[in-house]
Design an enzyme around this catalytic site. Structure first.
Site, PDB file in Angstrom:
ATOM      1  N   LYS A  98       0.844  -1.202   0.000  1.00  0.00           N
ATOM      2  CA  LYS A  98       0.000   0.000   0.000  1.00  0.00           C
ATOM      3  C   LYS A  98       0.877   1.249   0.000  1.00  0.00           C
ATOM      4  CE  LYS A  98      -3.971   2.009   2.491  1.00  0.00           C
ATOM      5  NZ  LYS A  98      -4.865   1.865   3.665  1.00  0.00           N
ATOM      6  N   SER A 148      -9.858   1.874   2.590  1.00  0.00           N
ATOM      7  CA  SER A 148      -8.965   2.624   1.744  1.00  0.00           C
ATOM      8  C   SER A 148      -7.929   1.781   0.993  1.00  0.00           C
ATOM      9  CB  SER A 148      -8.223   3.664   2.575  1.00  0.00           C
ATOM     10  OG  SER A 148      -7.345   3.053   3.493  1.00  0.00           O
ATOM     11  N   SER A 200     -10.093  -0.377   6.780  1.00  0.00           N
ATOM     12  CA  SER A 200      -9.428  -0.212   5.482  1.00  0.00           C
ATOM     13  C   SER A 200      -8.707  -1.443   4.941  1.00  0.00           C
ATOM     14  CB  SER A 200      -8.436   0.953   5.539  1.00  0.00           C
ATOM     15  OG  SER A 200      -9.122   2.172   5.472  1.00  0.00           O
TER      16      SER A 200
END
Lengths: 488, 94
Positions: free
Chosen positions: A79, A154, A178
């Site tokens: 990420k 997210s 997330s």
């Protein structure tokens, strides 16, 4: 052979038996990325050159018979809020569009010493603020199950990259859901570890008392293998707990007889899609059939978790994001005086949702409102935690849906509050600092459903055991997308 | 509590965000909507509840005060928008 489709444990075996080379595997993964990335758009940055060089290096070590790490040669997506030395790390924000970290996050050091191979940095909601990856300043990622729908967020890029076999596993971060919600939306396994289990050093901070890094994998065994690598105390993160973590593979046991599973009633009924609820009830019936004892319970403060979170998380964010001032790194908009430079750099560097949360948090912390909002929210947080403490006196783990619905269409939650409500089932867990695992369980309208297993602090083991048992006894947990839809 | 345009401008100043008139309007509407949804917290009796800032039993984590390597200066400065003679450069302050 379609190596990209395999799991870590399958590939480890092929590599150990010298049936494939790391270079073959890495090249196959990049070919897969070439084939599907146009549709899915999981990545903000690809690191093909470095990955291939590293693959050759690991192959050489293998040929020499050198001892290698637990994830040797396995391609991973990271990420883009996790700092990677020498590789651009943007947080999907214009503010950090040109930021290249001079150091590695602790999890990156751990993955490197385990000989994993990073293939790229995955897309996300800007500064991890969002539940759909639509808040990326660059482009949205699409759900591999239906390109017209969001992958969740997210950590949408990480989830989509694993679901579409562009990587073998990925890392994400979870502040209010997330990791778990995108894992559910894309039909992969996601785990948010107990707060303090994985070092946050080098994770670009959103809400420091809630953030935690965790894995996205294709199955439960892989989840345990990655946890073995990324957990552990770190001197560079004073909130990482000084304790020994278990060998998580020891919990991959196909047996849950007599296990007590609580079903908190507040997570069902109004606001939850009936199709999703039916699927979760099926999973509960399956667990009972396998010998678990499921019983309804109550977490009475559940409805207050979401409002408390949307005070606490923005408050912490407003403080954490104060560092972006255009002085040491990040976007700078030139101005005559320094205050105007700050104000304009931040105005142009941050997107709408980030600005909204900074404003909300600053307001909640400001003189005259601190007690009414922030302090009140912290007290409610304690009540939410105490609900869980009481439930765990009676149960080994709890089971709920991950999200009120399956993945929704782009631009369908334009109102901030309707987006915030996506997190109702996942937020309470972050407030209480607990571990929770997202496991795919069948489809509704052709889209994956995720069930959430919530555990006692530092008892990820029980979650892995329950998830593993389900995985071994039903096909509902093994889902593969078809990359359909128009993608507009 | 309803927040006013004056509040929005004050909070924007504290937040170091230069907002356009349009953005201020949008913030005013959305913040009021969000804060209205937070009102539900007032239904909870918290008179005998301690605030919980974080869940860990840790307190004042310290280490020995000893020398450790730090990043070399050129790495620290590598992302600087502007620099001069090994220092971060900003507009004139005084």
């Amino acid at each position: 052979m379609d190596l990209h489709k395999l799991t870590i444990h399958e590939l480890r075996e092929l590599l150990a038996n010298k049936e494939i080379s790391v270079l073959e595997l890495t090249e196959d993964v990049f070919k897969r990325i070439d084939d599907v990335e146009d549709k899915v758009k999981s990545f903000l940055t690809l690191t093909k050159e470095q990955a291939l060089a590293r693959a050759k290096d690991i192959d050489e070590k293998l040929a020499k018979g050198e001892k290698l790490g637990a994830l040797a040669g396995i391609p991973v997506g990271i990420k883009d809020n996790i700092c990677t030395e020498g590789v651009r790390t943007t947080c999907a924000s214009k503010m950090l569009a040109n930021f290249t970290p001079p150091y590695n996050a602790t999890v990156m050091k751990k993955l490197e010493s385990a000989d994993a191979i990073m293939v790229g940095k995955t897309n996300m909601d800007e500064f991890a603020m969002g539940s759909s990856t639509e808040n990326s300043a660059f482009f949205p990622t699409r759900n591999p199950w239906n390109l017209d729908r969001v992958p969740g967020g997210s950590s949408g890029g990480s989830a989509a990259s694993v679901a579409s076999d562009e990587v073998i596993f990925a890392l994400g971060s979870d502040t209010g859901g997330s990791i778990r919600q995108p894992a559910a939306f894309c039909g992969v396994v996601g785990l948010k570890p107990t707060y303090g289990t994985v070092s946050r050093y080098g994770l670009i901070a959103f809400a420091s008392s809630l953030d935690q890094i965790g894995p996205f994998t294709k199955d439960v065994t892989d989840c345990a293998l990655v946890m073995n690598v990324i957990t552990g105390h770190d001197d560079f993160d004073s909130t990482s707990v000084p304790m020994d973590h278990p060998d998580y593979t020891k919990f991959l046991i196909n047996d849950i007889k007599g296990m007590r599973i609580g079903i908190p009633k507040e997570y069902f009924g109004e606001g939850i899609d009936p199709g999703v609820e039916a699927k979760i009830k099926e999973a509960i019936a399956k667990l009972e059939e396998l010998g678990a004892i499921a019983e309804e319970c109550s977490l009475p403060h559940t409805e207050y978790a979401m409002p408390a979170y949307y005070i606490i998380a923005p408050a912490e964010a407003s403080s954490n994001l104060a560092r972006y001032d255009g002085v040491r790194y990040g976007l700078r908009v030139e101005a005559e005086d320094v205050l105007t430079m700050f104000n304009r750099s931040r105005a142009q560097g941050f997107g709408t949702e980030v600005k909204r949360r900074i404003m909300l948090g600053t307001y909640a912390l400001s003189s005259g409102y601190y007690d009414a909002y922030y302090l009140k929210a912290l007290k409610v947080r304690n009540l939410v935690k105490q609900d869980f403490d009481r439930a765990f006196e009676k149960f080994d783990c709890l089971l709920t849906p991950i999200a009120p619905s399956v993945a929704f269409e782009f631009r369908s939650k334009a109102d901030p509050l309707s987006m915030y409500k996506q997190d109702v089932c996942t937020i309470p867990i972050n407030l209480a600092g607990l571990p929770a695992l997202s496991l795919p369980y069948g489809l509704v309208d052709g889209m994956p459903v995720g069930l959430q297993l919530i555990g006692k602090p530092f008892d990820e083991g029980t979650l892995l055991r329950v998830a593993y048992t389900l995985e071994q006894n039903t096909d509902e947990t093994r889902l593969k997308p078809v990359l359909g839809g128009s993608g507009r | 509590m309803k927040i006013t345009m004056q509040d929005v401008e004050h909070v924007a100043l504290l937040s170091r965000l230069e907002l356009t008139d349009e953005e201020k309007e949008e913030q005013l509407v959305q913040l009021n909507k969000i804060l209205e949804a937070m009102e539900v917290l007032n239904k909870v009796d918290t008179s005998n509840v301690e605030p919980l800032t974080h869940v860990l039993p840790l307190k004042n984590v310290l280490r020995e005060d000893e020398y450790r390597d730090t990043l070399p200066k050129e790495k620290v400065l590598q992302n600087a928008p502007d620099q001069e003679e090994g220092m971060f450069k900003v507009p004139r302050i005084i």
